[in-house]
Design a protein around this motif. Structure first.
Motif, PDB file in Angstrom:
ATOM      1  N   SER A 175       0.524  -0.755  -0.488  1.00 47.77           N
ATOM      2  CA  SER A 175      -0.004   0.017  -0.145  1.00 47.77           C
ATOM      3  C   SER A 175       1.554   1.200  -0.065  1.00 47.77           C
ATOM      4  N   SER A 176       2.151   1.419   0.426  1.00 44.69           N
ATOM      5  CA  SER A 176       3.043   2.363   0.683  1.00 44.69           C
ATOM      6  C   SER A 176       3.908   2.392  -0.572  1.00 44.69           C
ATOM      7  N   THR A 177       3.764   1.643  -2.134  1.00 47.74           N
ATOM      8  CA  THR A 177       5.063   2.257  -3.029  1.00 47.74           C
ATOM      9  C   THR A 177       3.924   1.751  -4.103  1.00 47.74           C
ATOM     10  N   LEU A 178       2.430   1.336  -4.068  1.00 50.10           N
ATOM     11  CA  LEU A 178       1.886   1.106  -5.484  1.00 50.10           C
ATOM     12  C   LEU A 178       1.041   2.984  -6.222  1.00 50.10           C
ATOM     13  N   PRO A 179       1.742   3.080  -7.082  1.00 49.67           N
ATOM     14  CA  PRO A 179       0.861   4.470  -7.772  1.00 49.67           C
ATOM     15  C   PRO A 179      -0.427   4.620  -7.404  1.00 49.67           C
ATOM     16  N   PRO A 180      -0.920   5.759  -7.507  1.00 50.34           N
ATOM     17  CA  PRO A 180      -2.153   5.964  -7.407  1.00 50.34           C
ATOM     18  C   PRO A 180      -2.657   5.493  -8.203  1.00 50.34           C
ATOM     19  N   ASP A 181      -3.009   5.672  -9.417  1.00 51.40           N
ATOM     20  CA  ASP A 181      -3.395   4.910 -10.947  1.00 51.40           C
ATOM     21  C   ASP A 181      -3.862   3.443 -10.623  1.00 51.40           C
ATOM     22  N   VAL A 182      -2.577   2.080 -10.020  1.00 50.76           N
ATOM     23  CA  VAL A 182      -2.701   1.364 -10.133  1.00 50.76           C
ATOM     24  C   VAL A 182      -3.651   0.524  -8.964  1.00 50.76           C
ATOM     25  N   ALA A 183      -3.430   1.616  -7.566  1.00 49.34           N
ATOM     26  CA  ALA A 183      -3.886   0.977  -6.881  1.00 49.34           C
ATOM     27  C   ALA A 183      -5.593   0.935  -7.023  1.00 49.34           C
ATOM     28  N   LYS A 184      -5.824   2.046  -7.189  1.00 56.49           N
ATOM     29  CA  LYS A 184      -7.184   2.582  -8.066  1.00 56.49           C
ATOM     30  C   LYS A 184      -7.891   0.901  -8.343  1.00 56.49           C
ATOM     31  N   ALA A 185      -7.049   0.886  -9.441  1.00 49.04           N
ATOM     32  CA  ALA A 185      -7.442  -0.150 -10.141  1.00 49.04           C
ATOM     33  C   ALA A 185      -7.654  -1.341  -9.504  1.00 49.04           C
ATOM     34  N   LEU A 186      -6.216  -1.949  -8.543  1.00 46.17           N
ATOM     35  CA  LEU A 186      -6.161  -2.980  -7.835  1.00 46.17           C
ATOM     36  C   LEU A 186      -7.853  -2.984  -6.998  1.00 46.17           C
ATOM     37  N   LYS A 187      -7.895  -1.771  -6.764  1.00 40.73           N
ATOM     38  CA  LYS A 187      -8.898  -1.712  -5.488  1.00 40.73           C
ATOM     39  C   LYS A 187     -10.786  -2.046  -6.345  1.00 40.73           C
TER      40      LYS A 187
ATOM     41  N   ALA B 136       3.696   7.287   6.151  1.00 44.98           N
ATOM     42  CA  ALA B 136       4.169   8.095   5.934  1.00 44.98           C
ATOM     43  C   ALA B 136       5.716   7.529   4.639  1.00 44.98           C
ATOM     44  N   GLY B 137       6.503   8.519   4.192  1.00 40.56           N
ATOM     45  CA  GLY B 137       7.125   7.667   3.947  1.00 40.56           C
ATOM     46  C   GLY B 137       9.081   7.724   4.793  1.00 40.56           C
ATOM     47  N   ILE B 138       9.960   7.411   4.430  1.00 34.23           N
ATOM     48  CA  ILE B 138      10.700   6.891   5.293  1.00 34.23           C
ATOM     49  C   ILE B 138      12.403   7.654   4.551  1.00 34.23           C
ATOM     50  N   SER B 139      12.266   8.188   5.512  1.00 27.37           N
ATOM     51  CA  SER B 139      13.577   8.904   5.411  1.00 27.37           C
ATOM     52  C   SER B 139      14.977   8.246   5.270  1.00 27.37           C
ATOM     53  N   ILE B 140      15.487   7.928   6.563  1.00 30.71           N
ATOM     54  CA  ILE B 140      17.074   7.441   7.215  1.00 30.71           C
ATOM     55  C   ILE B 140      17.000   6.208   5.807  1.00 30.71           C
ATOM     56  N   PRO B 141      18.112   6.197   5.835  1.00 34.64           N
ATOM     57  CA  PRO B 141      19.165   5.366   4.477  1.00 34.64           C
ATOM     58  C   PRO B 141      17.766   3.981   4.821  1.00 34.64           C
ATOM     59  N   ALA B 142      17.337   3.040   4.139  1.00 35.24           N
ATOM     60  CA  ALA B 142      17.067   2.088   3.580  1.00 35.24           C
ATOM     61  C   ALA B 142      17.339   0.792   2.652  1.00 35.24           C
ATOM     62  N   ALA B 143      17.230  -0.318   2.426  1.00 37.77           N
ATOM     63  CA  ALA B 143      18.148  -1.119   1.672  1.00 37.77           C
ATOM     64  C   ALA B 143      16.857  -2.326   1.707  1.00 37.77           C
ATOM     65  N   VAL B 144      16.496  -2.769   0.239  1.00 39.48           N
ATOM     66  CA  VAL B 144      15.659  -3.579  -0.229  1.00 39.48           C
ATOM     67  C   VAL B 144      16.474  -4.973  -1.043  1.00 39.48           C
ATOM     68  N   THR B 145      16.435  -6.231  -0.607  1.00 43.48           N
ATOM     69  CA  THR B 145      16.740  -7.090  -1.326  1.00 43.48           C
ATOM     70  C   THR B 145      14.710  -7.784  -2.141  1.00 43.48           C
TER      71      THR B 145
ATOM     72  N   PRO C 256       7.432  -5.618  -6.185  1.00 40.17           N
ATOM     73  CA  PRO C 256       7.649  -3.578  -6.596  1.00 40.17           C
ATOM     74  C   PRO C 256       9.213  -3.140  -7.596  1.00 40.17           C
ATOM     75  N   PRO C 257       9.152  -2.762  -8.504  1.00 38.02           N
ATOM     76  CA  PRO C 257      10.417  -2.096  -9.216  1.00 38.02           C
ATOM     77  C   PRO C 257      11.279  -1.182  -7.849  1.00 38.02           C
TER      78      PRO C 257
ATOM     79  N   ARG D  90       9.353   5.228  -3.632  1.00 36.46           N
ATOM     80  CA  ARG D  90       8.227   5.913  -3.330  1.00 36.46           C
ATOM     81  C   ARG D  90       7.069   5.732  -1.890  1.00 36.46           C
ATOM     82  N   ALA D  91       8.361   4.719  -1.400  1.00 35.04           N
ATOM     83  CA  ALA D  91       8.085   4.475   0.455  1.00 35.04           C
ATOM     84  C   ALA D  91       9.898   4.839   1.197  1.00 35.04           C
ATOM     85  N   TYR D  92      10.502   4.346   0.356  1.00 34.62           N
ATOM     86  CA  TYR D  92      12.159   4.339   1.138  1.00 34.62           C
ATOM     87  C   TYR D  92      12.797   5.657   0.495  1.00 34.62           C
ATOM     88  N   HIS D  93      11.921   7.626   0.695  1.00 34.83           N
ATOM     89  CA  HIS D  93      13.209   7.851  -0.146  1.00 34.83           C
ATOM     90  C   HIS D  93      14.737   7.995   0.484  1.00 34.83           C
ATOM     91  N   ASN D  94      15.005   7.775   0.903  1.00 33.08           N
ATOM     92  CA  ASN D  94      17.039   6.935   0.857  1.00 33.08           C
ATOM     93  C   ASN D  94      17.467   6.149   0.612  1.00 33.08           C
TER      94      ASN D  94
END
Length: 436
Positions: free
Chosen positions: A249-261, A371-380, A389-390, A396-400
């Motif tokens: 829910s924190s990463t989907l673009p609005p139009d994608v989230a709307k289509a899914l819902k 809310a978005g996360i501003s501290i350093p974040a890493a994703v695998t 997600p790409p 969109r969720a991890y601003h750093n």
């Protein structure tokens, strides 16, 4: 033998079975506190040694219940679309009853430094392994559901002693593995309010109580949600987070989230990669989300079966393990039967099937405006994960977003399924955050 005599014999046998079960249950209830070391008066913030010592009568009672299972009729289809297949579960339960040894799992835990400490009114259980290497980076790592601390144990060696596992001393971690409240040997909340944000605050207290002035956090499943909450709170000393599960829910673009819902088609402008993510998300929400809907709305109702029937508990957990491992539908190709049963048996012996389900209710009842996360974040991104997600969506969720990588094997239980690859990812992800 006459019919009357047969009925009497059956009644007497059944009565004896129930009596034996009642005696065993009574003895287990009396003996249950032996799971932990004693409770002399402690300061509120004391860190107390902990040892697992399950009374034998509890294991006898488990065996009795397994032997007395009343099985449902087989599924009426040739695949897993109706849930766990009877023959698959019967084979697992047969081994659970006749071949599995909990004492080996218990010894595995007791070979590690385990503790409890009271935070915000609850006793929190955790494993603490300090690296022998100087300048090791403190790391708190959190399990998920239907997992437990067992899903993280195979990473202890690679993370705390990297030189023995293909790494360098500069990649070492001091490791803290807590059990989420209501899971394993952590205390069960007696009131509401223990949502991921509250747990995140407790984890910061735990790390600082252990003397760590700076640290990083990692998680998958609920551990990722808790790590995300820590990232939003950004307490002093938290250098960054790594997750191997991303909140949709924190990463989907609005139009994608709307289509899914709404059930609408995927937006036309999506790339092939984005459309595949959209299709997988729709498939999960329509066919794979029922477990969460039940626990998010009626955890008490499902809890009666989870507390009373070990086979009911095993089916509920095995179904999701099978869904989410890289070897979809064949969990024994990713994990051994003993590993699967270590985890399920822990839930059974601690009666935490019901209490662990409540985290879904707590999360649903809380504030879901993320809310978005501003501290350093890493994703695998592991290929068997539910939502992949790409990088542009993750950002969109991890601003750093300091690290994003897609690997070629492993599923939702990445640390459990691929501990060496998982550990290598954590070393690479957190390398930029190590103090000079």
């Amino acid at each position: 033998m006459t019919t009357q005599n047969s009925t009497s014999a059956f009644t007497l046998s059944r009565r004896a079975l129930l009596l034996n079960g009642a005696v065993a249950a009574t003895l287990a209830a009396v003996s249950r506190p032996a799971m932990a070391t004693g409770h002399p008066p402690f300061a509120a913030d004391a860190i107390r040694p902990f040892r697992v010592e399950v009374p034998e009568v509890e294991l006898i009672d488990l065996g009795r219940r397994l032997a007395a299972t009343r099985w449902p009729d087989p599924e009426t289809v040739g695949d897993r679309s109706q849930g766990v297949q009877v023959k698959k579960l019967q084979a697992l339960v047969r081994y659970w009853e006749t071949g599995y040894d909990w004492r080996k799992a218990e010894a595995k835990l007791n070979a590690l430094q385990q503790f409890q400490t009271n935070i915000d009114g609850l006793d929190i259980h955790f494993i603490h392994v300090r690296s022998r290497h100087a300048n090791a980076l403190p790391l708190i790592m959190t399990h998920g559901w239907p997992g437990s601390i067992f899903e993280l144990l195979k990473t202890i060696g690679p993370l705390t002693d990297p030189t023995a596992h293909g790494g360098t001393a500069e990649d070492a971690f001091h490791l803290v593995l807590p059990s989420i409240p209501g899971f394993g040997f952590s205390e069960k909340p007696k009131g509401s309010g223990w949502n991921p944000a509250r747990i995140a605050g407790a984890w910061d207290v735990l790390m600082k109580r252990l003397g760590y002035t700076h640290y990083v956090s990692q998680g998958g499943d609920w551990g990722a949600i808790i790590s995300d909450a820590m990232g939003r709170q950004a307490p002093t000393g938290l250098l960054g987070i790594h997750v191997n599960r991303i909140e949709r829910s924190s990463t989907l673009p609005p139009d994608v989230a709307k289509a899914l819902k709404s059930g609408s088609p995927a937006p036309a402008e999506l790339t092939a990669e984005e459309r595949a993510v959209f299709d997988e998300a729709r498939e999960f929400l329509s066919k794979g989300f029922g477990y969460a809907a039940i626990m998010g709305t009626r955890p008490q109702t499902i809890g009666y079966g989870l507390a009373d029937s070990p086979v009911g508990l095993a089916a509920w957990f095995y179904d999701k393990i099978a869904d989410w491992v890289f070897t979809r539908g064949e969990p024994e190709r990713s994990l051994s039967r003993d590993e699967i049963l270590d985890n399920i048996t822990l839930y059974w012996l601690t009666n935490t099937g019901p209490s662990s389900a409540r985290i879904y209710w707590e999360n649903a009842a809380g504030n879901n405006k993320l809310a978005g996360i501003s501290i350093p974040a890493a994703v695998t991104i592991f290929p068997g994960e539910i939502y992949k997600p790409p990088k542009s969506w993750a950002a969109r969720a991890y601003h750093n977003l300091i690290y994003y990588k897609r690997v070629d094997k492993g599923g939702h239980f990445a640390a459990w399924e691929e501990p060496d690859l998982f550990s290598a990812e954590l070393r690479a992800a957190f390398r930029p955050l190590r103090p000079l």
